[in-house]
Design a protein around this motif. Structure first.
Motif, short mmCIF file in Angstrom:
data_model
loop_
_atom_site.label_atom_id
_atom_site.label_comp_id
_atom_site.label_asym_id
_atom_site.label_seq_id
_atom_site.Cartn_x
_atom_site.Cartn_y
_atom_site.Cartn_z
N VAL A 31 0.83 -1.20 0.00
CA VAL A 31 0.00 0.00 0.00
C VAL A 31 0.87 1.26 0.00
O VAL A 31 0.62 2.19 -0.75
CB VAL A 31 -0.94 0.01 1.22
N CYS A 32 1.88 1.28 0.86
CA CYS A 32 2.78 2.45 0.95
C CYS A 32 4.22 1.95 1.05
O CYS A 32 4.79 1.87 2.13
CB CYS A 32 2.40 3.35 2.10
N PRO A 33 4.81 1.59 -0.09
CA PRO A 33 6.13 0.97 -0.10
C PRO A 33 7.26 1.86 0.43
O PRO A 33 8.13 1.38 1.15
CB PRO A 33 6.36 0.63 -1.58
N LYS A 34 7.25 3.15 0.12
CA LYS A 34 8.32 4.03 0.59
C LYS A 34 8.27 4.18 2.11
O LYS A 34 9.30 4.12 2.78
CB LYS A 34 8.23 5.40 -0.06
N THR A 35 7.08 4.40 2.63
CA THR A 35 6.92 4.55 4.08
C THR A 35 7.34 3.28 4.80
O THR A 35 8.02 3.32 5.82
CB THR A 35 5.46 4.90 4.43
N SER A 36 6.95 2.12 4.26
CA SER A 36 7.30 0.83 4.86
C SER A 36 8.80 0.61 4.86
O SER A 36 9.38 0.20 5.87
CB SER A 36 6.61 -0.31 4.12
N LYS A 37 9.44 0.90 3.73
CA LYS A 37 10.89 0.71 3.64
C LYS A 37 11.62 1.65 4.60
O LYS A 37 12.57 1.25 5.28
CB LYS A 37 11.37 0.94 2.21
N ASN A 38 11.17 2.89 4.68
CA ASN A 38 11.79 3.87 5.57
C ASN A 38 11.66 3.42 7.02
O ASN A 38 12.62 3.44 7.79
CB ASN A 38 11.14 5.24 5.37
N GLU A 51 17.07 9.51 10.62
CA GLU A 51 16.43 10.39 9.66
C GLU A 51 15.85 9.57 8.51
O GLU A 51 16.24 8.43 8.27
CB GLU A 51 17.44 11.40 9.10
N CYS A 52 14.96 10.19 7.79
CA CYS A 52 14.33 9.56 6.63
C CYS A 52 15.41 9.12 5.63
O CYS A 52 16.33 9.87 5.33
CB CYS A 52 13.37 10.55 5.98
N ILE A 53 15.29 7.90 5.11
CA ILE A 53 16.28 7.41 4.14
C ILE A 53 16.18 8.14 2.81
O ILE A 53 17.09 8.08 2.01
CB ILE A 53 16.18 5.89 3.93
N TYR A 54 15.06 8.83 2.58
CA TYR A 54 14.87 9.57 1.34
C TYR A 54 15.28 11.03 1.47
O TYR A 54 15.20 11.78 0.52
CB TYR A 54 13.41 9.47 0.89
N GLY A 55 15.71 11.44 2.67
CA GLY A 55 16.11 12.82 2.89
C GLY A 55 14.93 13.75 3.01
O GLY A 55 14.23 13.99 2.04
N SER A 61 1.05 8.69 -1.38
CA SER A 61 -0.34 8.75 -0.95
C SER A 61 -0.57 7.57 -0.01
O SER A 61 -0.30 6.42 -0.35
CB SER A 61 -1.29 8.71 -2.14
N VAL A 62 -1.01 7.87 1.18
CA VAL A 62 -1.18 6.87 2.21
C VAL A 62 -2.67 6.60 2.38
O VAL A 62 -3.46 7.51 2.54
CB VAL A 62 -0.57 7.34 3.56
N VAL A 63 -3.02 5.34 2.32
CA VAL A 63 -4.40 4.92 2.54
C VAL A 63 -4.51 4.45 3.98
O VAL A 63 -3.73 3.62 4.44
CB VAL A 63 -4.78 3.77 1.58
N PHE A 64 -5.46 5.01 4.72
CA PHE A 64 -5.64 4.62 6.10
C PHE A 64 -6.52 3.38 6.17
O PHE A 64 -7.58 3.33 5.56
CB PHE A 64 -6.24 5.76 6.92
N CYS A 65 -6.06 2.38 6.89
CA CYS A 65 -6.79 1.13 7.05
C CYS A 65 -7.35 1.04 8.45
O CYS A 65 -6.71 1.47 9.40
CB CYS A 65 -5.85 -0.06 6.80
N LYS A 66 -8.54 0.48 8.58
CA LYS A 66 -9.10 0.30 9.91
C LYS A 66 -8.39 -0.84 10.60
O LYS A 66 -8.09 -1.87 10.01
CB LYS A 66 -10.60 -0.02 9.80
N MET A 67 -8.13 -0.64 11.88
CA MET A 67 -7.49 -1.68 12.70
C MET A 67 -8.55 -2.71 13.09
O MET A 67 -9.66 -2.35 13.43
CB MET A 67 -6.88 -1.07 13.95
#
Length: 69
Positions: A31-38, A51-55, A61-67
């Motif tokens: 769903v959010c590959p960059k956020t997950s990798k970071n 710090e963020c690996i992307y600087g 775009s982040v999709v919010f999922c219900k827990m």
């Protein structure tokens, strides 16, 4: 990508230096590959000193999922 294909990481929790449990995070890398990798890099110490690996900031775009309980 199924639930079992998503990477996981964990935090071991201690209170007064006594282990009390583990919090396991399943990362939504499909769903959010960059956020997950970071996040995974920060958790494993493979990041850039906390710090963020992307600087700075990065677009994703982040999709919010219900827990589910």
């Amino acid at each position: 990508m199924g639930l079992k294909d998503r990477p996981q990481c964990y935090f071991d929790v201690e209170i007064n230096r006594e282990p009390v449990g583990r919090i396991v995070f399943q990362l939504f890398s499909d769903v959010c590959p960059k956020t997950s990798k970071n996040f995974l890099c920060l958790c494993t110490g493979n990041g850039r000193g906390g710090e963020c690996i992307y600087g700075g900031y990065f677009e994703e775009s982040v999709v919010f999922c219900k827990m589910k309980r």
